[in-house]
Design an enzyme around this catalytic site. Structure first.
Site, PDB file in Angstrom:
ATOM      1  N   HIS A 195       0.832  -1.313   0.056  1.00 32.36           N
ATOM      2  CA  HIS A 195       0.128   0.105  -0.068  1.00 32.36           C
ATOM      3  C   HIS A 195       0.920   1.299  -0.002  1.00 32.36           C
ATOM      4  O   HIS A 195       0.393   2.177   0.509  1.00 32.36           O
ATOM      5  CB  HIS A 195      -1.013  -0.048   1.016  1.00 32.36           C
ATOM      6  CG  HIS A 195      -1.998  -1.146   1.366  1.00 32.36           C
ATOM      7  ND1 HIS A 195      -3.341  -0.885   0.616  1.00 32.36           N
ATOM      8  CD2 HIS A 195      -1.779  -2.208   1.817  1.00 32.36           C
ATOM      9  CE1 HIS A 195      -3.838  -1.988   0.820  1.00 32.36           C
ATOM     10  NE2 HIS A 195      -3.162  -2.931   1.520  1.00 32.36           N
ATOM     11  N   ASN A 228     -10.317  -2.468   2.489  1.00 30.53           N
ATOM     12  CA  ASN A 228     -10.004  -2.884   1.234  1.00 30.53           C
ATOM     13  C   ASN A 228     -11.328  -2.792   0.310  1.00 30.53           C
ATOM     14  O   ASN A 228     -12.443  -2.546   0.930  1.00 30.53           O
ATOM     15  CB  ASN A 228      -9.380  -4.016   0.806  1.00 30.53           C
ATOM     16  CG  ASN A 228      -8.094  -4.303   1.090  1.00 30.53           C
ATOM     17  OD1 ASN A 228      -7.305  -3.309   1.354  1.00 30.53           O
ATOM     18  ND2 ASN A 228      -7.185  -5.408   1.106  1.00 30.53           N
ATOM     19  N   HIS A 277      -3.732   1.152  12.307  1.00 30.83           N
ATOM     20  CA  HIS A 277      -3.419   0.012  12.700  1.00 30.83           C
ATOM     21  C   HIS A 277      -4.743  -0.846  13.264  1.00 30.83           C
ATOM     22  O   HIS A 277      -5.620  -0.119  13.768  1.00 30.83           O
ATOM     23  CB  HIS A 277      -2.757   0.293  14.252  1.00 30.83           C
ATOM     24  CG  HIS A 277      -2.409  -0.802  15.030  1.00 30.83           C
ATOM     25  ND1 HIS A 277      -2.423  -2.161  14.624  1.00 30.83           N
ATOM     26  CD2 HIS A 277      -1.622  -0.836  16.476  1.00 30.83           C
ATOM     27  CE1 HIS A 277      -1.727  -3.242  15.612  1.00 30.83           C
ATOM     28  NE2 HIS A 277      -1.561  -2.460  16.766  1.00 30.83           N
ATOM     29  N   TYR A 292       0.798  -4.123  12.297  1.00 30.91           N
ATOM     30  CA  TYR A 292       0.571  -2.794  11.973  1.00 30.91           C
ATOM     31  C   TYR A 292       1.518  -2.052  12.774  1.00 30.91           C
ATOM     32  O   TYR A 292       1.873  -1.189  12.540  1.00 30.91           O
ATOM     33  CB  TYR A 292      -0.747  -2.559  11.757  1.00 30.91           C
ATOM     34  CG  TYR A 292      -1.420  -2.683  10.491  1.00 30.91           C
ATOM     35  CD1 TYR A 292      -1.772  -4.182  10.392  1.00 30.91           C
ATOM     36  CD2 TYR A 292      -1.917  -1.822   9.525  1.00 30.91           C
ATOM     37  CE1 TYR A 292      -2.351  -4.704   9.390  1.00 30.91           C
ATOM     38  CE2 TYR A 292      -2.567  -2.448   8.542  1.00 30.91           C
ATOM     39  CZ  TYR A 292      -2.920  -3.924   8.171  1.00 30.91           C
ATOM     40  OH  TYR A 292      -3.207  -4.418   7.080  1.00 30.91           O
TER      41      TYR A 292
HETATM   42 FE1  HDE Z   1      -2.539  -4.905   5.506  1.00 27.22          FE
HETATM   43  N1  HDE Z   1      -0.603  -4.005   6.119  1.00 27.22           N
HETATM   44  N2  HDE Z   1      -1.884  -6.689   5.945  1.00 27.22           N
HETATM   45  N3  HDE Z   1      -4.150  -5.608   4.759  1.00 27.22           N
HETATM   46  N4  HDE Z   1      -3.175  -2.893   4.785  1.00 27.22           N
HETATM   47  C1  HDE Z   1      -0.388  -2.664   5.805  1.00 27.22           C
HETATM   48  O1  HDE Z   1       0.816  -1.475   7.422  1.00 27.22           O
HETATM   49  C2  HDE Z   1      -0.768  -6.707   6.627  1.00 27.22           C
HETATM   50  C3  HDE Z   1      -4.647  -6.890   5.060  1.00 27.22           C
HETATM   51  C4  HDE Z   1      -4.344  -2.522   4.473  1.00 27.22           C
HETATM   52  O2  HDE Z   1      -2.967   3.578   4.078  1.00 27.22           O
HETATM   53  C5  HDE Z   1       0.937  -2.450   6.300  1.00 27.22           C
HETATM   54  O3  HDE Z   1       1.220   0.662   7.667  1.00 27.22           O
HETATM   55  C6  HDE Z   1      -0.699  -8.163   7.169  1.00 27.22           C
HETATM   56  C7  HDE Z   1      -6.225  -7.032   4.952  1.00 27.22           C
HETATM   57  C8  HDE Z   1      -4.537  -1.135   4.000  1.00 27.22           C
HETATM   58  O4  HDE Z   1      -1.585   3.271   5.374  1.00 27.22           O
HETATM   59  C9  HDE Z   1       1.401  -3.749   7.128  1.00 27.22           C
HETATM   60  C10 HDE Z   1      -1.805  -8.635   6.619  1.00 27.22           C
HETATM   61  C11 HDE Z   1      -6.593  -5.751   4.481  1.00 27.22           C
HETATM   62  C12 HDE Z   1      -3.260  -0.614   4.340  1.00 27.22           C
HETATM   63  C13 HDE Z   1       0.108  -4.520   6.815  1.00 27.22           C
HETATM   64  C14 HDE Z   1      -2.656  -7.829   5.858  1.00 27.22           C
HETATM   65  C15 HDE Z   1      -5.376  -4.759   4.735  1.00 27.22           C
HETATM   66  C16 HDE Z   1      -2.531  -1.785   4.594  1.00 27.22           C
HETATM   67  C17 HDE Z   1       2.019  -1.755   5.550  1.00 27.22           C
HETATM   68  C18 HDE Z   1      -2.410 -10.147   6.363  1.00 27.22           C
HETATM   69  C19 HDE Z   1      -8.075  -5.409   4.145  1.00 27.22           C
HETATM   70  C20 HDE Z   1      -2.778   0.504   4.008  1.00 27.22           C
HETATM   71  C21 HDE Z   1       1.976  -0.420   5.829  1.00 27.22           C
HETATM   72  C22 HDE Z   1      -2.379 -10.727   7.995  1.00 27.22           C
HETATM   73  C23 HDE Z   1      -9.105  -5.689   5.256  1.00 27.22           C
HETATM   74  C24 HDE Z   1      -2.781   1.523   5.336  1.00 27.22           C
HETATM   75  C25 HDE Z   1       1.076  -0.289   6.936  1.00 27.22           C
HETATM   76  C26 HDE Z   1      -2.581   2.913   4.745  1.00 27.22           C
HETATM   77  C27 HDE Z   1      -1.118  -1.769   5.276  1.00 27.22           C
HETATM   78  C28 HDE Z   1       0.131  -5.749   7.070  1.00 27.22           C
HETATM   79  C29 HDE Z   1      -3.708  -8.119   5.334  1.00 27.22           C
HETATM   80  C30 HDE Z   1      -5.581  -3.493   4.243  1.00 27.22           C
HETATM   81  C31 HDE Z   1       2.779  -4.366   6.691  1.00 27.22           C
HETATM   82  C32 HDE Z   1       0.332  -8.850   7.796  1.00 27.22           C
HETATM   83  C33 HDE Z   1      -7.015  -8.229   4.974  1.00 27.22           C
HETATM   84  C34 HDE Z   1      -5.590  -0.545   3.511  1.00 27.22           C
HETATM   85  O5  HDE Z   1       1.156  -3.545   8.511  1.00 27.22           O
END
Ligand code: HDE
Length: 699
Positions: free
Chosen positions: A72, A145, A336, A359
């Site tokens: 993202h 999402n 987060h 997060y």
């Molecule tokens: Fe994320 N995801 N994600 N994700 N995600 C990040 O956090 C992660 C998942 C989503 O505009 C990271 O700050 C894991 C689902 C958005 O700043 C990180 C898993 C959904 C954003 C991270 C998921 C999301 C992130 C990278 C599986 C939809 C952007 C930078 C367990 C429900 C937020 C950050 C923004 C961002 C980890 C799965 C949505 C690495 C480990 C499911 C919208 O922490």
């Protein structure tokens, strides 16, 4: 605390010192009289180390970037507010969901997932839809999402999935694209991805605008009311203008013509006072119905069909302010999933549990230490009092003792809880063996992809097939193509067959469908929105000799409906109308393209002098608009321009005063101002967004 106070608190300390209020200084506040030449020993001599201003300026510049988000990375954000329609006290005690009179400030960041920070907006990808609610009880982050399902079931697979979809490790290609071997290798071996992959191959993955896409919390969360009673909840954001998408060919051209297509659209709409709006809805499932479904509520690769559990609208969100500094706000915002408030709690969804770890961890590396919640965009409006101290970039000056219990600090801060306002974790009985094993209730990977496929209109199915053919067509390893098609055959035989024929692999025989069910709510056909054409971008192709009165009549009506109209001509400046008057041009055709507009109008000129047929840019514009299903209006001799493409079998007006409207092509051959019938039909065609299944053109 009312909303004005919220806002005030949030903005406190928001700005650096006003740069217009005095002369240039160093970071230490020392005034500087010269910043164009470094201090040197003589006119052609070496630069001197003692030039502290030069060294500070370069050092600060060298340190301007922080690590981009690991996923993202590319995003755009905006501020706004949320208000509930009525109290949700029956289900949750969350303060921001109680009183329709209380508006809670929000910051929302939209994003793509795969590409780096500088990649294009209109790639085929999931879009992030993350909302930070600055509630009176602390920050609540709904990090969602624009798809309701995710690619994997357990967070331990996230690094594998992201490695597979990101550019390949040996050559860092492709940028912003999923059409490459490693992703499809992973997909073909990990069938839990298939449902989200169906969404990724659908037009949902190429939204027309961030303002025109849904948002989903994805996981099943838990509402908890004041009596401690829990209710499962799924969150849905529904955009007021409806859900609208691009077509793939167009999205690809947009990547070159305007890589900022989606972020620019969001910014411009807010600047124009056309504030994006979404309704927040919830699907509620009583705790006692936890096992009433043929899938597991804890499995994030599944959705609850709306026909089974309706979405109940509970409030609306409006975004009404652009950030002032991209880095300070949109880049530094730290979402987060574990930022919850009393009344909202987690479930044991293993993907959510992993996110609750990841997060916070990711912000520590990205924002360089534990004090990122003090940054203005992250700071809660609720007071913060605790013994968490020091660390990199500490900006608070804490006073008093820093441990608990204490007597020397008067016992402060005291434990919350006496007034029942504190967060209390939902009391859930947990009982089990320590195992590393996926629950058998997570094992059906094919029924819901089939449900999605069954719910699509024919044109949506065609787009999905074309997307699979494009993506797999870019995969070099034939075995991966074949294995993916074999997986698709377990979803639906017809789908697999159609994809196989395009990618040169044998169609697996005898594939049936994994589900006979469908959910009409999943089709874009049922998400057309409020039927308005507000903010739609309409191009009017003008040249010397146009009927300016006619153009004015259409412009007036479209502007009254809130559309944005631009006159495009072969060169910028002015064109001379048939009446001899000068008519202002907004842009030169070579600087734009049909892909940047939602519809096109071909006005007429004197009979037999079609104003644009000779102009290659204009003809290409019209051809593209036609191919991409965009509404086209043609008046007077402008109809001749259109008929020169020879669209096979399309009804075009041939008689004076007769309006024809066919597949979103609206024509009237009469000269002079456009009539009401034409205008109504053209507006309706624009409101319908796209018109699929157009007959082909000969040219
Ligand atoms: Fe994320 N995801 N994600 N994700 N995600 C990040 O956090 C992660 C998942 C989503 O505009 C990271 O700050 C894991 C689902 C958005 O700043 C990180 C898993 C959904 C954003 C991270 C998921 C999301 C992130 C990278 C599986 C939809 C952007 C930078 C367990 C429900 C937020 C950050 C923004 C961002 C980890 C799965 C949505 C690495 C480990 C499911 C919208 O922490």
């Amino acid at each position: 605390m009312d909303s004005a106070e919220h806002e005030q608190r949030r903005r406190e300390g928001f700005h650096a010192d006003d740069p217009t209020a005095g002369p240039l200084t160093t970071d230490q506040g020392v005034e500087v009289d010269h910043t164009d030449d470094s201090l040197a020993a003589g006119e052609r001599g070496p630069t001197l180390l003692e030039d502290f201003h030069f060294r500070e300026k370069l050092t600060r510049f060298d340190h301007e970037r922080i690590p981009e988000r690991v996923v993202h990375a590319r995003g755009a954000g905006a501020y706004g507010w949320f208000e509930p329609y009525e109290s949700c006290a029956e289900f949750t005690r969350a303060a921001f969901l109680q009183d329709p009179a209380v508006r809670t400030p929000v910051f929302v960041r939209f994003s793509t997932v795969q590409g780096p920070k500088g990649s294009a907006d209109t790639v085929r990808d999931v879009r992030g839809f993350a909302t930070k609610f600055y509630t009176s009880e602390g920050n609540y982050d709904l990090v969602g999402n624009n798809f309701p399902v995710f690619f994997i079931q357990d967070g331990i697979k996230f690094p594998d999935f992201v490695h597979a979809v990101k550019p390949e490790p040996h050559n860092d290609m492709p940028t912003g694209a999923s059409a490459h071997d490693t992703l499809w290798d992973f997909v073909s071996l990990q069938p839990e991805t298939l449902h989200a992959i169906m969404w990724l191959m659908s037009d949902r993955a190429i939204p027309r605008s961030y303002r025109m896409m849904q948002g989903f919390g994805v996981h099943t969360f838990r509402f908890v009311n004041a009596d401690g009673k829990g209710t499962f909840v799924k969150f849905h954001w529904t955009p007021k203008p409806g859900v609208h998408s691009l077509v793939w060919d167009e999205a690809q051209e947009c990547q070159g013509r305007n890589p900022d297509f989606n972020r620019g659209d969001l910014w411009d709409a807010i600047e124009a006072g056309e504030y994006p709006e979404w309704e927040l809805g919830v699907q509620l499932v009583p705790e006692e119905d936890e096992f009433a479904f043929d899938f597991d509520l804890l499995d994030a690769t599944k959705l609850i069909p709306e026909e089974q559990v309706p979405v109940r609208p509970i409030g609306r969100m409006v975004l009404d302010r652009n950030p002032e500094n991209f880095f300070a706000e949109t880049e530094q915002v730290a979402f987060h999933t574990a930022n919850v408030v009393p009344g909202i709690d987690f479930t044991n969804d293993p993907l959510l549990q992993a996110r609750n770890f990841s997060y916070l961890d990711t912000q520590l590396i990205r924002l360089g230490g534990p004090n990122f919640s003090q940054l203005p965009v992250n700071r809660p409006v609720a007071p913060v009092r605790n013994n968490q101290r020091d660390g990199y970039h500490q900006s608070a000056i804490h006073r008093g003792t820093n441990y608990s219990p204490n007597s020397l600090g008067g016992g402060c801060p005291a434990h919350a809880g006496v007034d029942g306002k504190a967060f209390t974790h939902y009391t859930e009985r947990v009982d089990g063996h320590k195992i590393r094993r996926r629950s058998p209730s997570f094992q059906d990977h094919y029924s819901q992809p089939a449900l999605f496929w069954n719910s699509m209109a024919d044109w949506e199915k065609q787009h999905i097939v074309e997307a699979f053919r494009f993506e797999l067509g870019k995969v070099d390893a034939r075995a991966v193509r074949a294995r993916t098609v074999e997986q698709l055959a377990k979803v639906d035989g017809d789908l697999a067959d159609r994809v196989a024929r395009g990618v040169g692999v044998p169609a697996p025989s005898g594939g049936e469908t994994a589900s006979k069910l469908s959910s009409p709510a999943l089709s874009l056909e049922s998400l057309r929105g409020d039927g308005s054409i507000r903010t739609r971008q309409i191009a009017v192709l003008v040249t010397d000799g146009i009927d300016a009165e006619q153009v004015a009549s259409v412009r007036e009506r479209l502007a009254a409906e809130g559309a944005v109209v631009e006159a495009l001509a072969p060169v910028d400046g002015e064109v001379r109308g048939a009446d001899g008057e000068l008519y202002t041009v907004d842009r030169a055709l070579p600087t734009v393209a049909s892909v940047l507009y939602d519809a096109v109008l071909l006005p007429g000129g004197p009979v037999d002098t079609p104003p644009t047929a000779a102009d290659q840019d204009a003809m290409r514009f019209v051809r593209d608009a036609y191919r991409h299903g965009k509404p086209i209006g043609a008046l007077g001799s402008g109809v001749g321009v259109l008929s020169s493409l020879e669209p096979e079998g399309l009804r075009l007006s041939a008689e004076f005063h007769r309006v024809e409207s066919d597949h979103g092509v609206v024509t009237e051959t009469s000269p002079g101002p456009a009539g009401e019938e034409f205008l109504d039909a053209f507006v309706a065609a624009i409101a319908a967004h796209r018109h699929w299944d157009r007959p082909p053109t000969r040219h």
